[in-house]
Enzyme design. Structure first.
Site, PDB file in Angstrom:
ATOM      1  N   GLY A 233     -81.644  66.956 -31.463  1.00  0.00           N
ATOM      2  CA  GLY A 233     -81.792  65.975 -30.391  1.00  0.00           C
ATOM      3  C   GLY A 233     -81.411  66.437 -29.004  1.00  0.00           C
ATOM      4  CD  GLU A 268     -80.785  68.368 -39.528  1.00  0.00           C
ATOM      5  OE1 GLU A 268     -81.296  67.415 -38.911  1.00  0.00           O
ATOM      6  OE2 GLU A 268     -80.472  68.307 -40.721  1.00  0.00           O
ATOM      7  N   PRO A 269     -81.501  71.819 -34.356  1.00  0.00           N
ATOM      8  CG  PRO A 269     -80.983  73.754 -33.135  1.00  0.00           C
ATOM      9  CD  PRO A 269     -80.690  73.051 -34.431  1.00  0.00           C
ATOM     10  NE  ARG A 307     -93.048  65.669 -26.562  1.00  0.00           N
ATOM     11  CZ  ARG A 307     -92.455  65.329 -25.435  1.00  0.00           C
ATOM     12  NH1 ARG A 307     -92.906  65.784 -24.286  1.00  0.00           N
ATOM     13  NH2 ARG A 307     -91.394  64.579 -25.431  1.00  0.00           N
ATOM     14  CE1 TYR A 311     -93.103  60.272 -29.959  1.00  0.00           C
ATOM     15  CE2 TYR A 311     -93.574  62.416 -28.979  1.00  0.00           C
ATOM     16  CZ  TYR A 311     -93.314  61.641 -30.084  1.00  0.00           C
ATOM     17  OH  TYR A 311     -93.264  62.231 -31.314  1.00  0.00           O
ATOM     18  CB  CYS A 338    -114.014  58.306 -25.788  1.00  0.00           C
ATOM     19  SG  CYS A 338    -115.283  59.521 -25.491  1.00  0.00           S
ATOM     20  CD  GLU A 339    -108.562  56.445 -28.009  1.00  0.00           C
ATOM     21  OE1 GLU A 339    -108.000  55.447 -27.486  1.00  0.00           O
ATOM     22  OE2 GLU A 339    -109.031  56.443 -29.153  1.00  0.00           O
ATOM     23  CE1 TYR A 367     -90.716  67.228 -33.013  1.00  0.00           C
ATOM     24  CE2 TYR A 367     -89.557  67.727 -30.968  1.00  0.00           C
ATOM     25  CZ  TYR A 367     -89.539  67.500 -32.323  1.00  0.00           C
ATOM     26  OH  TYR A 367     -88.345  67.542 -32.990  1.00  0.00           O
TER      27      TYR A 367
HETATM   28  C1  LIG Z   1     -86.807  65.692 -35.510  1.00  0.00           C
HETATM   29  C2  LIG Z   1     -85.514  65.979 -36.154  1.00  0.00           C
HETATM   30  C3  LIG Z   1     -84.689  66.988 -35.655  1.00  0.00           C
HETATM   31  C4  LIG Z   1     -85.009  67.799 -34.408  1.00  0.00           C
HETATM   32  O1  LIG Z   1     -84.915  67.050 -33.237  1.00  0.00           O
HETATM   33  P1  LIG Z   1     -85.007  67.778 -31.790  1.00  0.00           P
HETATM   34  O2  LIG Z   1     -84.941  66.645 -30.849  1.00  0.00           O
HETATM   35  O3  LIG Z   1     -86.309  68.495 -31.723  1.00  0.00           O
HETATM   36  O4  LIG Z   1     -83.847  68.693 -31.673  1.00  0.00           O
HETATM   37  C5  LIG Z   1     -83.519  67.273 -36.333  1.00  0.00           C
HETATM   38  N1  LIG Z   1     -83.165  66.587 -37.449  1.00  0.00           N
HETATM   39  C6  LIG Z   1     -83.928  65.593 -37.960  1.00  0.00           C
HETATM   40  C7  LIG Z   1     -83.492  64.897 -39.189  1.00  0.00           C
HETATM   41  C8  LIG Z   1     -85.125  65.252 -37.329  1.00  0.00           C
HETATM   42  O5  LIG Z   1     -85.868  64.270 -37.818  1.00  0.00           O
END
Ligand SMILES: *Cc1c(COP(=O)(O)O)cnc(C)c1O
Length: 404
Positions: A233, A268-269, A307, A311, A338-339, A367
């Site tokens: 995140g 988990e980046p 994106r 979003y 066509c959107e 993404y």
């Molecule tokens: C999408 C996701 C991430 C990665 O998020 P980033 O914003 O790209 O760092 C990590 N863990 C889980 C469980 C996710 O769903």
């Protein structure tokens, strides 16, 4: 990425040259940027020595994953496909975690057969299924339980995952219940508490709140978790939003957290590793003059980069060749699909541009390509890796004949 004699270069290769050689639309990644991002991440969190599991869903290109493996990172996967891809990139199973709310029995069986580090479960039903598989195989399986900490990540609503109305994880009450019920199971070993509160988080404060909630729950449970998986995140700079997460502040928060709870940290980046390392090179097909603005119609569209449509994300769009002429009339960069939502960016005072010019949509390494589709029967773009003066195709452009 920099301008030299008014020409935009990605490492030592000009965007013009890449466009000429490989055609447009074209995804380009910088080796140097990815390696810098990884080294910077490692350096900032060195004192807590985390296991860094790259979020494969942000960019699952095999070559990029191999590169990430070379830098010693593990993987966070959310499907069987991603798990197979990560293994193919030679990422070791003991560095792989499996997340997601809806893993099928087939996916669980597969992950178990590959002996990955852990499965982060998100419901009791899933734990029940894992227990069944374990019983059958006469094995004990390592799992994590994902907590929904009910925290506002202060990010775009559509990518917030840690509030109680979001589908992810279990509530605090349920978490404690599950822990009590399964901690003495013969077939399951709960080794991890996991959380992931959302994406593109640019302030350390949501993480601070998250750690407070996690701390409270661990104290309450009196349980020792071998791992604490804090998810990803970490936010980066996009468009006009020039904030990014201050890693050192986040590291400080975790350090003081670890004084009370001694666990190995997992991250988990995704975005923060590859987001700013990717560029989408596009060509201007037409410029259509309308009353209040000019529509700059590109040869890339929402099928290549969704994106903005999905979003409301804003990506910088920059010219491959600088000039000094400014146009005060507004420009809206759009795709040909066509959107109405197939639009990228509105800008005022852009430089003079014309049909056939090359422009670059920035920060699309995460993404981007992974969310591309064949909508309007458009073939997916080519992907290129640039390393100093060399360019290499890492995914071929889809051929029309193969999708028709
Ligand atoms: C999408 C996701 C991430 C990665 O998020 P980033 O914003 O790209 O760092 C990590 N863990 C889980 C469980 C996710 O769903």
């Amino acid at each position: 990425m920099k301008y030299k004699k008014r020409l935009l270069y990605i490492e030592n290769v000009s965007a013009e040259r890449i466009a000429k050689k490989f055609g447009t639309p074209c995804y380009v990644y910088s080796y140097d940027k990815i390696s810098n991002n990884i080294n910077n991440f490692k350096k900032n969190f060195k004192t807590i020595s985390p296991l860094i599991c790259f979020s494969v869903k942000s960019n699952s290109n095999l070559k990029i994953l191999s590169l990430i493996n070379k830098f010693g990172l593990g993987a966070d996967v959310v499907s069987k496909g991603e798990l197979i891809r990560a293994l193919k990139a030679k990422i070791k199973p003991e560095k792989i975690v499996f997340s997601g709310v809806g893993k099928t029995i087939d996916e669980l069986k597969f992950a178990i057969s590959k002996k990955i580090l852990l499965i982060n479960t998100e419901s009791e039903n899933e734990i029940v299924e894992i227990e069944k598989i374990a019983k059958k195989n006469k094995k004990k399986i390592n799992i994590g339980i994902r907590l929904n900490p009910n925290i506002d990540a202060q990010t775009i609503k559509k990518i917030s995952t840690g509030k109680k109305e979001n589908k992810f994880g279990v509530t605090e009450k349920k978490f404690l219940e599950l822990l009590k019920k399964y901690k003495r199971s013969k077939f399951i070993s709960i080794i991890c508490l996991s959380v992931h509160i959302g994406s593109q988080i640019t302030s350390h404060l949501p993480y601070k709140n998250m750690l407070n909630v996690v701390n409270k729950i661990i104290q309450k449970s009196k349980y020792k978790f071998k791992y604490l998986d804090l998810g990803g995140g970490m936010g980066i700079q996009y468009g006009n939003n020039l904030n990014n997460l201050d890693y050192s502040k986040y590291n400080q928060l975790i350090k003081s957290f670890l004084k009370k709870n001694n666990s190995k940290i997992i991250f988990e980046p995704g975005r923060s590793i590859v987001g700013n390392a990717g560029y989408l090179i596009s060509k201007i097909t037409y410029i259509k003059e309308a009353d209040s603005k000019n529509f700059v119609i590109l040869d890339s569209a929402m099928n290549d980069l969704i994106r903005p449509a999905l979003y409301g994300a804003k990506h910088r769009i920059i010219p491959s060749k600088l000039n000094r002429k400014k146009i005060s009339k507004k420009h809206e960069f759009v795709g040909p699909i066509c959107e109405t939502t197939d639009t990228f960016l509105n800008v005022a005072n852009y430089q003079k541009i014309k049909q056939g010019d090359i422009i670059i949509i920035c920060d699309v390494g995460a993404y981007g390509m992974v969310l591309s589709s064949n909508y309007n029967l458009r073939p997916k773009p080519v992907e290129i890796l640039v390393n100093k003066s060399t360019t290499k195709i890492i995914t071929k452009r889809q051929k029309l004949k193969n999708i028709i």
